[in-house]
Design a protein around this motif. Structure first.
Motif, PDB file in Angstrom:
ATOM      1  N   VAL A  98       0.775  -1.250  -0.002  1.00  0.00           N
ATOM      2  CA  VAL A  98       0.149   0.037  -0.066  1.00  0.00           C
ATOM      3  C   VAL A  98       0.704   1.336   0.006  1.00  0.00           C
ATOM      4  CG1 VAL A  98      -1.737   1.252   1.152  1.00  0.00           C
ATOM      5  CG2 VAL A  98      -1.626  -1.449   1.218  1.00  0.00           C
ATOM      6  N   GLU A  99       0.695   2.407  -0.809  1.00  0.00           N
ATOM      7  CA  GLU A  99       1.341   3.632  -0.949  1.00  0.00           C
ATOM      8  C   GLU A  99       1.751   4.187   0.500  1.00  0.00           C
ATOM      9  OE1 GLU A  99      -0.454   6.140  -3.433  1.00  0.00           O
ATOM     10  OE2 GLU A  99      -0.083   4.927  -5.399  1.00  0.00           O
ATOM     11  N   THR A 100       0.935   4.160   1.428  1.00  0.00           N
ATOM     12  CA  THR A 100       1.270   4.808   2.593  1.00  0.00           C
ATOM     13  C   THR A 100       2.146   4.001   3.351  1.00  0.00           C
ATOM     14  OG1 THR A 100      -1.386   5.418   2.740  1.00  0.00           O
ATOM     15  CG2 THR A 100       0.033   5.549   4.675  1.00  0.00           C
ATOM     16  N   PHE A 101       2.082   2.611   3.397  1.00  0.00           N
ATOM     17  CA  PHE A 101       3.022   1.974   4.026  1.00  0.00           C
ATOM     18  C   PHE A 101       4.517   2.255   3.204  1.00  0.00           C
ATOM     19  CE2 PHE A 101      -0.211  -1.448   5.181  1.00  0.00           C
ATOM     20  CZ  PHE A 101      -0.859  -0.644   6.174  1.00  0.00           C
ATOM     21  N   ALA A 102       4.400   2.163   2.101  1.00  0.00           N
ATOM     22  CA  ALA A 102       5.733   2.464   1.429  1.00  0.00           C
ATOM     23  C   ALA A 102       6.455   3.635   1.739  1.00  0.00           C
ATOM     24  CB  ALA A 102       5.551   2.184  -0.079  1.00  0.00           C
ATOM     25  N   MET A 103       5.478   4.827   1.679  1.00  0.00           N
ATOM     26  CA  MET A 103       5.839   6.091   2.205  1.00  0.00           C
ATOM     27  C   MET A 103       6.541   6.394   3.505  1.00  0.00           C
ATOM     28  SD  MET A 103       3.745   9.795   2.221  1.00  0.00           S
ATOM     29  CE  MET A 103       3.188   9.062   3.865  1.00  0.00           C
ATOM     30  N   VAL A 123       0.449  14.228   7.219  1.00  0.00           N
ATOM     31  CA  VAL A 123       1.257  14.567   8.661  1.00  0.00           C
ATOM     32  C   VAL A 123       1.460  13.247   9.234  1.00  0.00           C
ATOM     33  CG1 VAL A 123       0.920  15.621  10.972  1.00  0.00           C
ATOM     34  CG2 VAL A 123      -0.241  16.660   8.860  1.00  0.00           C
ATOM     35  N   LEU A 124       2.852  13.205   9.223  1.00  0.00           N
ATOM     36  CA  LEU A 124       3.402  11.999  10.260  1.00  0.00           C
ATOM     37  C   LEU A 124       4.010  12.329  11.752  1.00  0.00           C
ATOM     38  CD1 LEU A 124       4.639  11.927   7.199  1.00  0.00           C
ATOM     39  CD2 LEU A 124       5.100   9.546   7.905  1.00  0.00           C
ATOM     40  N   ARG A 125       3.457  11.519  12.600  1.00  0.00           N
ATOM     41  CA  ARG A 125       3.689  11.523  13.833  1.00  0.00           C
ATOM     42  C   ARG A 125       4.482  10.103  14.320  1.00  0.00           C
ATOM     43  NH1 ARG A 125       3.800  14.421  18.373  1.00  0.00           N
ATOM     44  NH2 ARG A 125       3.450  13.524  20.388  1.00  0.00           N
ATOM     45  N   GLU A 126       5.664  10.437  14.782  1.00  0.00           N
ATOM     46  CA  GLU A 126       6.575   9.263  15.155  1.00  0.00           C
ATOM     47  C   GLU A 126       6.655   8.369  13.930  1.00  0.00           C
ATOM     48  OE1 GLU A 126       5.061   7.459  18.634  1.00  0.00           O
ATOM     49  OE2 GLU A 126       5.611   9.214  20.045  1.00  0.00           O
ATOM     50  N   GLY A 127       6.886   8.803  12.919  1.00  0.00           N
ATOM     51  CA  GLY A 127       6.896   8.158  11.547  1.00  0.00           C
ATOM     52  C   GLY A 127       5.602   7.349  10.850  1.00  0.00           C
ATOM     53  N   ARG A 128       4.555   7.600  11.598  1.00  0.00           N
ATOM     54  CA  ARG A 128       3.243   7.047  11.185  1.00  0.00           C
ATOM     55  C   ARG A 128       2.266   8.216  10.510  1.00  0.00           C
ATOM     56  NH1 ARG A 128       4.479   1.934  10.030  1.00  0.00           N
ATOM     57  NH2 ARG A 128       5.419   0.809  11.759  1.00  0.00           N
ATOM     58  N   VAL A 129       1.993   7.847   9.458  1.00  0.00           N
ATOM     59  CA  VAL A 129       0.529   8.894   8.752  1.00  0.00           C
ATOM     60  C   VAL A 129      -0.744   8.777   9.802  1.00  0.00           C
ATOM     61  CG1 VAL A 129      -0.724   9.398   7.073  1.00  0.00           C
ATOM     62  CG2 VAL A 129       1.440   8.555   6.495  1.00  0.00           C
ATOM     63  N   VAL A 130      -0.918  10.240  10.326  1.00  0.00           N
ATOM     64  CA  VAL A 130      -2.004  10.356  11.193  1.00  0.00           C
ATOM     65  C   VAL A 130      -2.922  11.326  10.472  1.00  0.00           C
ATOM     66  CG1 VAL A 130      -0.747  10.030  13.360  1.00  0.00           C
ATOM     67  CG2 VAL A 130      -0.721  12.333  12.327  1.00  0.00           C
ATOM     68  N   TYR A 131      -2.618  11.874   9.307  1.00  0.00           N
ATOM     69  CA  TYR A 131      -3.601  12.672   8.436  1.00  0.00           C
ATOM     70  C   TYR A 131      -3.374  12.662   7.129  1.00  0.00           C
ATOM     71  CZ  TYR A 131      -6.322  16.809   7.141  1.00  0.00           C
ATOM     72  OH  TYR A 131      -6.990  17.923   6.596  1.00  0.00           O
ATOM     73  N   SER A 132      -4.123  12.788   6.206  1.00  0.00           N
ATOM     74  CA  SER A 132      -3.724  12.841   4.911  1.00  0.00           C
ATOM     75  C   SER A 132      -5.083  13.769   4.079  1.00  0.00           C
ATOM     76  CB  SER A 132      -3.705  11.483   4.096  1.00  0.00           C
ATOM     77  OG  SER A 132      -2.338  10.736   4.737  1.00  0.00           O
ATOM     78  N   ARG A 133      -4.701  14.436   2.951  1.00  0.00           N
ATOM     79  CA  ARG A 133      -5.668  15.158   2.329  1.00  0.00           C
ATOM     80  C   ARG A 133      -5.045  15.391   0.959  1.00  0.00           C
ATOM     81  NH1 ARG A 133      -6.594  20.860   0.873  1.00  0.00           N
ATOM     82  NH2 ARG A 133      -8.878  21.274   0.552  1.00  0.00           N
ATOM     83  N   ASP A 134      -5.911  15.225  -0.125  1.00  0.00           N
ATOM     84  CA  ASP A 134      -5.654  14.977  -1.667  1.00  0.00           C
ATOM     85  C   ASP A 134      -6.239  16.258  -2.074  1.00  0.00           C
ATOM     86  OD1 ASP A 134      -4.312  12.535  -1.397  1.00  0.00           O
ATOM     87  OD2 ASP A 134      -5.766  11.565  -1.910  1.00  0.00           O
ATOM     88  N   THR A 135      -5.496  17.077  -2.797  1.00  0.00           N
ATOM     89  CA  THR A 135      -5.936  18.007  -3.722  1.00  0.00           C
ATOM     90  C   THR A 135      -5.653  17.932  -5.202  1.00  0.00           C
ATOM     91  OG1 THR A 135      -5.440  19.494  -1.900  1.00  0.00           O
ATOM     92  CG2 THR A 135      -6.115  20.558  -4.097  1.00  0.00           C
ATOM     93  N   VAL A 136      -6.649  17.870  -6.019  1.00  0.00           N
ATOM     94  CA  VAL A 136      -6.331  17.812  -7.420  1.00  0.00           C
ATOM     95  C   VAL A 136      -5.787  19.060  -7.993  1.00  0.00           C
ATOM     96  CG1 VAL A 136      -7.479  17.135  -9.762  1.00  0.00           C
ATOM     97  CG2 VAL A 136      -8.532  16.191  -7.958  1.00  0.00           C
ATOM     98  N   PHE A 137      -4.341  19.126  -7.808  1.00  0.00           N
ATOM     99  CA  PHE A 137      -3.714  20.163  -8.603  1.00  0.00           C
ATOM    100  C   PHE A 137      -2.207  19.695  -8.348  1.00  0.00           C
ATOM    101  CE2 PHE A 137      -1.268  24.082  -8.393  1.00  0.00           C
ATOM    102  CZ  PHE A 137      -1.815  24.969  -9.296  1.00  0.00           C
ATOM    103  N   GLY A 138      -1.548  19.696  -9.649  1.00  0.00           N
ATOM    104  CA  GLY A 138      -0.384  19.628  -9.628  1.00  0.00           C
ATOM    105  C   GLY A 138       0.731  19.998 -10.765  1.00  0.00           C
ATOM    106  N   GLY A 139       1.554  19.415 -11.046  1.00  0.00           N
ATOM    107  CA  GLY A 139       2.617  19.936 -12.226  1.00  0.00           C
ATOM    108  C   GLY A 139       2.179  19.951 -13.565  1.00  0.00           C
ATOM    109  N   ARG A 140       1.023  19.102 -13.947  1.00  0.00           N
ATOM    110  CA  ARG A 140       0.356  19.107 -15.143  1.00  0.00           C
ATOM    111  C   ARG A 140       0.033  20.521 -15.414  1.00  0.00           C
ATOM    112  NH1 ARG A 140      -1.686  13.829 -17.002  1.00  0.00           N
ATOM    113  NH2 ARG A 140       0.440  13.394 -17.383  1.00  0.00           N
ATOM    114  N   GLN A 141      -0.631  21.188 -14.379  1.00  0.00           N
ATOM    115  CA  GLN A 141      -1.273  22.479 -14.496  1.00  0.00           C
ATOM    116  C   GLN A 141      -0.178  23.445 -15.099  1.00  0.00           C
ATOM    117  OE1 GLN A 141      -2.208  20.280 -12.347  1.00  0.00           O
ATOM    118  NE2 GLN A 141      -4.511  20.471 -12.297  1.00  0.00           N
ATOM    119  N   LEU A 142       1.103  23.315 -14.319  1.00  0.00           N
ATOM    120  CA  LEU A 142       2.068  24.447 -15.032  1.00  0.00           C
ATOM    121  C   LEU A 142       2.534  23.932 -16.324  1.00  0.00           C
ATOM    122  CD1 LEU A 142       4.287  26.657 -14.549  1.00  0.00           C
ATOM    123  CD2 LEU A 142       5.696  24.705 -13.143  1.00  0.00           C
ATOM    124  N   THR A 143       2.724  22.676 -16.728  1.00  0.00           N
ATOM    125  CA  THR A 143       2.997  22.218 -18.122  1.00  0.00           C
ATOM    126  C   THR A 143       1.995  22.633 -19.112  1.00  0.00           C
ATOM    127  OG1 THR A 143       3.874  20.332 -17.162  1.00  0.00           O
ATOM    128  CG2 THR A 143       3.244  20.255 -19.351  1.00  0.00           C
TER     129      THR A 143
END
Length: 353
Positions: free
Chosen positions: A168-173, A208-228
């Motif tokens: 799972v991506e979160t575990f990898a991160m 947000v990671l606390r003691e190395g674990r993700v405790v909060y996440s939020r996605d926003t649809v905006f990235g480098g492609r908009q700049l391209t």
């Protein structure tokens, strides 16, 4: 899906909306050695919202990455997105062995998994005895749709790789963050709260990671492609030309003021909004440091602007900084891509456990 890891080298494969990234890591004493890596572009629309829409395009890009990297192993790990996975910590009797835990999960699947069990791929890992009840144990359950696993493993197989596990991506991160945190000053336990902002082609994710674990996440649809897209529109370039110009430079003199600056302003505002929502959600731990990841996170001036706006120390992630590097790899090129290799690196790091 398997939590078990190998003592030999592994290839971490990260398939995103814009690129296929591959990195091969092997244990080297207490750390790792980077044996090979490659990054190959994907055509637009081949992967949408982390799901493969054009298998042929993905397999072609992954095959080219394998050909470029020339890895020493074919054993690979890939990940489903966090949004596609169900992750829960169950409390079960400590007397249950692995077979009994698996049976209990199957019997109670309707309580934990929101889709038919016949469509499910799942795995679990014991976390140890429950902190409150000595006769109970905590068990981490991870489940997703079987079709999500099959799609990813099929892509690996068609590219000549052997699927070792689906993570799972979160575990990898989180795994890769164990390396990134060495870029930060040593923090007391109650101050070990770090924001990690992963800015990709179409989306930025605020963790947000606390003691190395993700405790909060939020996605926003905006990235480098908009700049391209803005570069393409303003200067009359093709999408490929705009992408190369963004990476290599050579744009007109007004680029920084008329195109890059407004993009950075919007991106900084969105990160600030995610930070506000974190505190609004009742989180009490103060974030003191910010880490930028993803290809867009390396845009010139972004880290400095975020530092001014947030009042935090802001660093660009390099999960490979402390690792040895095979002599056939160009270190400058590797480190230029390192910020975008967070997930791939974390997947390949499963070999350490």
């Amino acid at each position: 899906m398997r939590f078990r890891a190998s003592s030999k080298g592994l290839i971490g494969v990260d398939i995103t909306s814009a690129t296929v990234k591959l990195v091969e890591l092997r244990r080297a004493g207490a750390s790792y050695q980077v044996e090979s890596y490659a990054v190959r572009p994907l055509r637009e629309g081949a992967v949408v919202e982390r799901r493969i829409q054009d298998m042929g395009a993905v397999v072609d890009a992954l095959s080219r990455a394998v050909q470029q990297a020339k890895p020493q192993t074919r054993r690979a790990v890939v990940a489903v997105s966090a949004s596609a996975a169900i992750t829960k910590t169950l409390t079960l009797p400590a007397s249950l062995n692995d077979d009994e835990i698996e049976t209990r999960i199957q019997l109670d699947s309707d309580k934990h998994i929101p889709f038919p069990f016949s469509e499910v791929a799942f795995d679990f890992q014991r976390l140890g005895l429950n902190a409150r009840y000595a006769d109970q144990q905590d068990v981490l359950l991870v489940a997703c749709r079987q079709q999500d696993v099959s799609q990813l493993t099929d892509a690996l197989l068609q590219a000549g790789l052997t699927p070792e596990a689906v993570d799972v991506e979160t575990f990898a991160m989180e795994r890769a963050f164990t390396e990134v945190r060495h870029q930060l000053p040593q923090l007391p336990g109650d101050e070990d709260c770090v924001a990690l902002v992963d800015i990709g082609a179409t989306m930025n994710t605020f963790h947000v990671l606390r003691e190395g674990r993700v405790v909060y996440s939020r996605d926003t649809v905006f990235g480098g492609r908009q700049l391209t897209e803005e570069i393409r529109s303003r200067y009359g370039l093709s999408l490929d030309e705009a992408g190369l110009a963004k990476k290599r430079g050579g744009l007109p003199d007004d680029y920084e003021s008329s195109v890059l600056a407004p993009f950075l302003d919007t991106l900084v505002q969105q990160v600030g909004r995610s930070l506000q929502l974190y505190y609004t959600a009742g989180r009490n731990q103060e974030i003191r440091h910010m880490v930028l990841a993803g290809g867009t996170g390396m845009l010139p001036g972004l880290a400095e602007q975020l530092a001014r706006e947030s009042g935090m120390d802001v660093v660009i992630a390099n999960p490979l900084a402390r690792m040895k590097v095979n002599g056939r790899i160009d270190i400058q090129t590797l480190f230029a891509d390192a910020s975008a290799m967070l997930t791939a690196c974390g997947l390949a790091m499963r070999s350490r456990r």
